[in-house]
Design a protein around this motif. Sequence first.
Motif, PDB file in Angstrom:
ATOM      1  N   THR A  67      -9.018   7.064 -16.077  1.00 43.37           N
ATOM      2  CA  THR A  67      -9.043   8.359 -15.327  1.00 43.37           C
ATOM      3  C   THR A  67      -9.075   7.898 -13.920  1.00 43.37           C
ATOM      4  O   THR A  67      -8.808   8.734 -13.031  1.00 43.37           O
ATOM      5  N   ALA A  68      -9.416   6.637 -13.693  1.00 44.29           N
ATOM      6  CA  ALA A  68      -9.387   6.272 -12.167  1.00 44.29           C
ATOM      7  C   ALA A  68      -8.368   5.978 -11.469  1.00 44.29           C
ATOM      8  O   ALA A  68      -8.174   5.850 -10.473  1.00 44.29           O
ATOM      9  N   ASP A  69      -7.060   5.948 -12.454  1.00 35.88           N
ATOM     10  CA  ASP A  69      -6.044   5.636 -11.820  1.00 35.88           C
ATOM     11  C   ASP A  69      -5.373   6.683 -10.625  1.00 35.88           C
ATOM     12  O   ASP A  69      -5.148   6.219  -9.658  1.00 35.88           O
ATOM     13  N   TRP A  70      -5.429   8.019 -10.928  1.00 36.95           N
ATOM     14  CA  TRP A  70      -5.025   9.059 -10.005  1.00 36.95           C
ATOM     15  C   TRP A  70      -6.288   9.035  -8.922  1.00 36.95           C
ATOM     16  O   TRP A  70      -5.901   9.411  -7.735  1.00 36.95           O
ATOM     17  N   HIS A  71      -7.586   8.996  -9.431  1.00 36.79           N
ATOM     18  CA  HIS A  71      -8.732   9.071  -8.309  1.00 36.79           C
ATOM     19  C   HIS A  71      -8.501   7.948  -7.259  1.00 36.79           C
ATOM     20  O   HIS A  71      -8.593   8.044  -5.964  1.00 36.79           O
ATOM     21  N   GLU A  72      -8.040   6.628  -7.640  1.00 39.43           N
ATOM     22  CA  GLU A  72      -7.901   5.495  -6.778  1.00 39.43           C
ATOM     23  C   GLU A  72      -6.624   5.722  -5.776  1.00 39.43           C
ATOM     24  O   GLU A  72      -6.820   5.359  -4.560  1.00 39.43           O
ATOM     25  N   ARG A  73      -5.754   6.301  -6.570  1.00 34.89           N
ATOM     26  CA  ARG A  73      -4.575   6.639  -5.639  1.00 34.89           C
ATOM     27  C   ARG A  73      -4.739   7.544  -4.608  1.00 34.89           C
ATOM     28  O   ARG A  73      -4.348   7.505  -3.675  1.00 34.89           O
ATOM     29  N   GLU A  74      -5.701   8.641  -5.046  1.00 39.74           N
ATOM     30  CA  GLU A  74      -5.859   9.757  -4.049  1.00 39.74           C
ATOM     31  C   GLU A  74      -6.932   8.998  -2.661  1.00 39.74           C
ATOM     32  O   GLU A  74      -6.541   9.205  -1.820  1.00 39.74           O
ATOM     33  N   ALA A  75      -7.716   8.067  -3.199  1.00 38.99           N
ATOM     34  CA  ALA A  75      -8.684   7.723  -2.069  1.00 38.99           C
ATOM     35  C   ALA A  75      -7.802   6.706  -1.349  1.00 38.99           C
ATOM     36  O   ALA A  75      -8.087   6.543  -0.129  1.00 38.99           O
ATOM     37  N   PHE A  76      -6.886   6.059  -1.638  1.00 42.61           N
ATOM     38  CA  PHE A  76      -6.042   5.068  -0.977  1.00 42.61           C
ATOM     39  C   PHE A  76      -5.296   5.860  -0.217  1.00 42.61           C
ATOM     40  O   PHE A  76      -4.936   5.697   0.946  1.00 42.61           O
ATOM     41  N   ASP A  77      -4.369   7.061  -0.631  1.00 37.53           N
ATOM     42  CA  ASP A  77      -3.499   7.718   0.220  1.00 37.53           C
ATOM     43  C   ASP A  77      -4.297   8.427   1.280  1.00 37.53           C
ATOM     44  O   ASP A  77      -3.888   8.601   2.388  1.00 37.53           O
ATOM     45  N   MET A  78      -5.528   9.038   1.104  1.00 43.23           N
ATOM     46  CA  MET A  78      -6.294   9.855   2.027  1.00 43.23           C
ATOM     47  C   MET A  78      -7.115   8.902   2.774  1.00 43.23           C
ATOM     48  O   MET A  78      -7.474   9.436   4.141  1.00 43.23           O
TER      49      MET A  78
END
Length: 154
Positions: free
Chosen positions: A103-114
């Motif tokens: 589940t960290a996959d999209w959470h980490e992508r969001e933290a990277f993006d934002m």
Amino acid sequence: MTPEEVIETIKSQFGDAVKASEAKGGEARMDIHREKGYEILLALKGIGFDYLNCLSAVDRIASGELEVVYNISSLSQPTKVLVRVRMPREDPVIRSVVPLWGTADWHEREAFDMMGIRFDGHPDLRRILTSEDWVGYPLRKDYQDERLVPYEPV
């Protein structure tokens, strides 16, 4: 396992890597060093914290740091764990926990993006909410956009 037992278990294994801790309600809260972050999170998974509820990021602009917050729980016990890891704004890199919790996959992508936090070892680290050609990280407090009111630190 109570929150106090969780904290003691982690402190006994990692000592000074736990910078601060407290048990509050049914939750164990720990601030940990980035260098031992992955190992501590792996240990938490090993003692039954098998569910990553959320991963978020905080801009601590006054201290010159960014922070990643992990909210972890267990499907078999009521205790929850909150883990905070800080890193310097000029070197926002931390090891990915996708191998531990998918589940960290999209959470980490969001933290990277934002926020611009790079998750070392992430299988597909690219922007998720903005376009690939977006410049900057919109949730950083020093982000400049002519359409927004500038942030003035206190």
